[in-house]
Design an enzyme around this catalytic site. Structure first.
Site, PDB file in Angstrom:
ATOM      1  N   TRP A  61       0.830  -1.208   0.000  1.00  0.00           N
ATOM      2  CA  TRP A  61       0.000   0.000   0.000  1.00  0.00           C
ATOM      3  C   TRP A  61       0.862   1.256   0.000  1.00  0.00           C
ATOM      4  O   TRP A  61       0.512   2.271  -0.605  1.00  0.00           O
ATOM      5  CB  TRP A  61      -0.914  -0.009   1.223  1.00  0.00           C
ATOM      6  CG  TRP A  61      -1.737   1.232   1.371  1.00  0.00           C
ATOM      7  CD1 TRP A  61      -2.961   1.490   0.820  1.00  0.00           C
ATOM      8  CD2 TRP A  61      -1.406   2.414   2.125  1.00  0.00           C
ATOM      9  NE1 TRP A  61      -3.404   2.739   1.189  1.00  0.00           N
ATOM     10  CE2 TRP A  61      -2.471   3.332   1.975  1.00  0.00           C
ATOM     11  CE3 TRP A  61      -0.307   2.779   2.909  1.00  0.00           C
ATOM     12  CZ2 TRP A  61      -2.465   4.570   2.592  1.00  0.00           C
ATOM     13  CZ3 TRP A  61      -0.304   4.024   3.507  1.00  0.00           C
ATOM     14  CH2 TRP A  61      -1.376   4.899   3.348  1.00  0.00           C
ATOM     15  N   HIS A  62       2.023   1.203   0.671  1.00  0.00           N
ATOM     16  CA  HIS A  62       2.902   2.364   0.737  1.00  0.00           C
ATOM     17  C   HIS A  62       3.590   2.636  -0.597  1.00  0.00           C
ATOM     18  O   HIS A  62       4.015   3.758  -0.850  1.00  0.00           O
ATOM     19  CB  HIS A  62       3.956   2.171   1.833  1.00  0.00           C
ATOM     20  CG  HIS A  62       3.416   2.335   3.218  1.00  0.00           C
ATOM     21  ND1 HIS A  62       2.841   1.295   3.925  1.00  0.00           N
ATOM     22  CD2 HIS A  62       3.345   3.422   4.027  1.00  0.00           C
ATOM     23  CE1 HIS A  62       2.456   1.738   5.116  1.00  0.00           C
ATOM     24  NE2 HIS A  62       2.741   3.024   5.203  1.00  0.00           N
ATOM     25  N   GLY A  63       3.706   1.632  -1.440  1.00  0.00           N
ATOM     26  CA  GLY A  63       4.334   1.839  -2.737  1.00  0.00           C
ATOM     27  C   GLY A  63       4.758   0.520  -3.356  1.00  0.00           C
ATOM     28  O   GLY A  63       5.086  -0.434  -2.658  1.00  0.00           O
TER      29      GLY A  63
END
Length: 213
Positions: A61-63
């Protein structure tokens, strides 16, 4: 606005850390991924699997970067190990275990360093950079007076007051203890902080890392 961070560096295990860190995000993953996947139902093995999958997705989700996925995977492994330890303790003991305050403090210090190590994965741009950081942590301890003098000043003037404030917040269970000070004391404190920012503040703007998410 909900309380989003609850003194997370006072956590003594992974489960407590994620109850204190980025509470809105961890609650969302719990309610919309972990519980629908089965949560802690279905045995210890499935629970450990669910924790690992959820944290891998949290990293993603962060990248879409391997370092974020590895960061999530490490936290998933830590949560799984912690859950298995709790499972073994529950099987051996009928009641909750109360740790000695000194032992609890040692666990907090140890887990703080574990979390700091995982932040290298989160912040690094590549696996190669992670490797270089860990090599630097374990080698080349040459003494540089200028570097160590600067680090000592930062520790005394910047870090120490923040640590003291966090301990006050923790033991009083109050995130805003300064608001309980007399008006005059608060005014003096605000003035000191203002001049510290003016004198020692950074002149160049640096974006907070979470702005990219």
């Amino acid at each position: 606005v909900m309380k989003n961070f609850h003194l997370p560096y006072f956590a003594h295990n992974p489960q407590e850390f994620w109850r204190r860190w980025h509470i809105s995000l961890s609650t969302w993953f719990r309610d919309y991924l972990y519980i629908p996947m089965g949560g802690s139902r279905g045995g210890v093995g499935r629970t450990m699997r669910n924790l690992l999958v959820v944290m891998l997705l949290c990293g993603l989700w962060h990248g879409a970067k391997i370092t974020f996925v590895l960061w999530g995977g490490v936290h998933g492994i830590l949560l799984s190990i912690n859950h298995y330890q709790n499972y073994l303790k529950g099987a051996k003991s009928a009641g909750p275990e109360k740790a000695h305050p000194i032992y609890h403090f040692i666990k907090v210090i140890f887990f703080f360093h574990v979390i700091v190590l995982t932040w290298y994965l989160f912040r690094a741009e590549s696996i190669g950079q992670v490797r270089d950081i860990f090599i630097g942590l374990t080698s080349n301890f040459a003494f540089d007076p200028s570097v160590h003098s600067t680090a000592l000043k930062q520790l005394i003037f910047y870090v120490s007051p923040l640590v003291i404030i966090e301990f006050i917040q923790y033991f009083r269970n109050d995130h805003s203890p300064i608001l309980q000070f007399p008006v005059f004391a608060r005014g003096v404190l605000y003035a000191v902080i203002f001049y510290l920012v003016v004198i020692f503040g950074a002149n160049d703007a640096q974006n907070f890392i979470y702005l990219q998410f």
